[in-house]
Scaffold this active site. Structure first.
Site, short mmCIF file in Angstrom:
data_model
loop_
_atom_site.label_atom_id
_atom_site.label_comp_id
_atom_site.label_asym_id
_atom_site.label_seq_id
_atom_site.Cartn_x
_atom_site.Cartn_y
_atom_site.Cartn_z
CG HIS A 7 -1.74 -1.30 1.26
ND1 HIS A 7 -1.64 -2.40 1.91
CD2 HIS A 7 -2.94 -1.61 0.65
CE1 HIS A 7 -2.50 -3.42 2.05
NE2 HIS A 7 -3.09 -2.85 1.16
N GLY A 23 -7.48 11.50 8.06
CA GLY A 23 -8.34 10.24 7.56
C GLY A 23 -8.38 10.66 5.87
NE ARG A 27 -9.17 18.61 6.59
CZ ARG A 27 -9.93 19.19 7.38
NH1 ARG A 27 -10.11 18.78 8.50
NH2 ARG A 27 -10.52 20.09 6.63
NE ARG A 46 -5.61 -0.37 -2.13
CZ ARG A 46 -6.35 -1.15 -2.34
NH1 ARG A 46 -7.74 -0.85 -1.90
NH2 ARG A 46 -6.09 -2.36 -2.74
NE ARG A 90 -8.33 9.31 14.17
CZ ARG A 90 -9.14 9.96 13.56
NH1 ARG A 90 -8.58 10.35 12.38
NH2 ARG A 90 -10.26 10.45 13.82
CB SER A 93 -13.28 15.52 12.95
OG SER A 93 -13.82 14.43 12.05
CD GLU A 188 -10.92 7.98 16.70
OE1 GLU A 188 -10.08 8.15 15.85
OE2 GLU A 188 -11.06 6.63 17.38
CG ASP A 213 -20.29 15.95 14.12
OD1 ASP A 213 -20.94 16.43 13.21
OD2 ASP A 213 -19.24 15.38 13.47
NE ARG A 226 -17.87 19.89 9.32
CZ ARG A 226 -18.15 18.67 10.03
NH1 ARG A 226 -17.37 17.76 10.34
NH2 ARG A 226 -19.49 18.71 10.47
N1 HPA Z 1 -18.70 9.45 15.16
C1 HPA Z 1 -17.46 8.74 14.38
N2 HPA Z 1 -16.73 9.63 14.04
C2 HPA Z 1 -16.98 10.80 13.83
C3 HPA Z 1 -18.16 11.56 14.38
C4 HPA Z 1 -19.06 10.72 14.95
O1 HPA Z 1 -20.31 11.11 15.32
N3 HPA Z 1 -17.85 12.73 14.22
C5 HPA Z 1 -16.56 13.07 13.58
N4 HPA Z 1 -16.06 11.81 13.44
#
Ligand code: HPA
Length: 246
Positions: A7, A23, A27, A46, A90, A93, A188, A213, A226
């Protein structure tokens, strides 16, 4: 393990000691373009773009993990075992499941509890507790303090499920509430896989997340917000990478 790997098509000297790992591959490119000096594309298998450049004179890499424990498990395993990488951070978010953790706050995952079965492969007669590298953790905390970032250190949940089938369950039985009762700050989907891989490889890992969130109140960051809160976490991550080099 030999390189190139299935990979990652690169050579060990293409990576710095520390790899920052968002992730999202786009980004990764954004970070390289906006935060690193002289970034060079070192992997694109990939479309998982990996770049190496420098920050304050320190060689730093950034490469995406993809989403979920299996994906970060693959990339971290190959970086640690075939490319000589020492530290993976890492930068993601997360969704807060406690009312006292606000939008834009940074959570630093001292521990990563999980509903994933990733640890099964290690044949352990019990539950493994995935934890951050203390060296990376304390440097990230001091970087947050220096930059005046609002942060929380503690346990998070790495879940295999973004969409959880809790419909119709009473509140006390809802998944997030059960984890929140154990003090879990946020959810996460990658940290535990990274922490276990680092443990098995004898390497270092840390997960920083910005809260995008608020799952208790239903608030979420706009696309613009964000970006700005992400910028603060990036500076924390880069300052931490510089401290690890000393
Ligand atoms: N769940 C899982 N991963 C996330 C979320 C969530 O609500 N928000 C940002 N990453």
């Amino acid at each position: 393990m030999n390189y190139p790997t299935p990979h990652i098509k690169a050579r060990p000297e293409d990576f710095g000691q520390t790899v920052l790992m968002p992730g999202d591959p786009l980004r990764s490119k954004y970070i390289a373009d906006h935060f690193l000096d002289n970034p060079v594309l070192v992997n694109n298998v990939r479309g998982v773009q990996g770049y190496t450049g420098s920050y304050k004179g320190v060689k730093v890499s950034v490469m995406a993990s993809g989403m979920g424990v299996p994906s970060i498990g693959i990339y971290s395993y190959e970086l640690y075992n075939a490319f000589g990488v020492r530290n993976i951070m890492r930068i993601g978010s997360a969704g807060a499941i406690r009312a006292d953790i606000g939008l834009r706050d940074i959570v630093i995952a001292q521990g990563a509890s999980t509903d994933s079965n990733f640890a099964h492969q290690y044949h352990l007669d019990g539950q493994f507790a995935p934890i951050a590298s203390y060296e990376m953790l304390r440097n990230a905390v001091s970087s947050c303090e220096e930059l005046g970032a609002k942060f929380h250190v503690g346990n998070i949940l790495t879940s295999d499920n973004f969409y959880t089938d809790d419909d119709g369950l009473p509140d006390v039985m809802k998944t997030n509430n059960a984890w929140a009762k154990m003090g879990i700050m946020a959810i996460e989907m990658e940290a535990a896989g990274l922490y276990m891989t680092a443990a098995r490889c004898g390497k270092n890992a840390l997960c920083l997340c910005t809260i995008s969130d608020q799952l208790v109140t239903g608030e979420a960051l706009s696309a613009d917000e964000r970006q700005t809160s992400f910028r603060e976490m990036m500076l924390v991550a880069l300052e931490t990478a510089v401290k690890l080099e000393k």
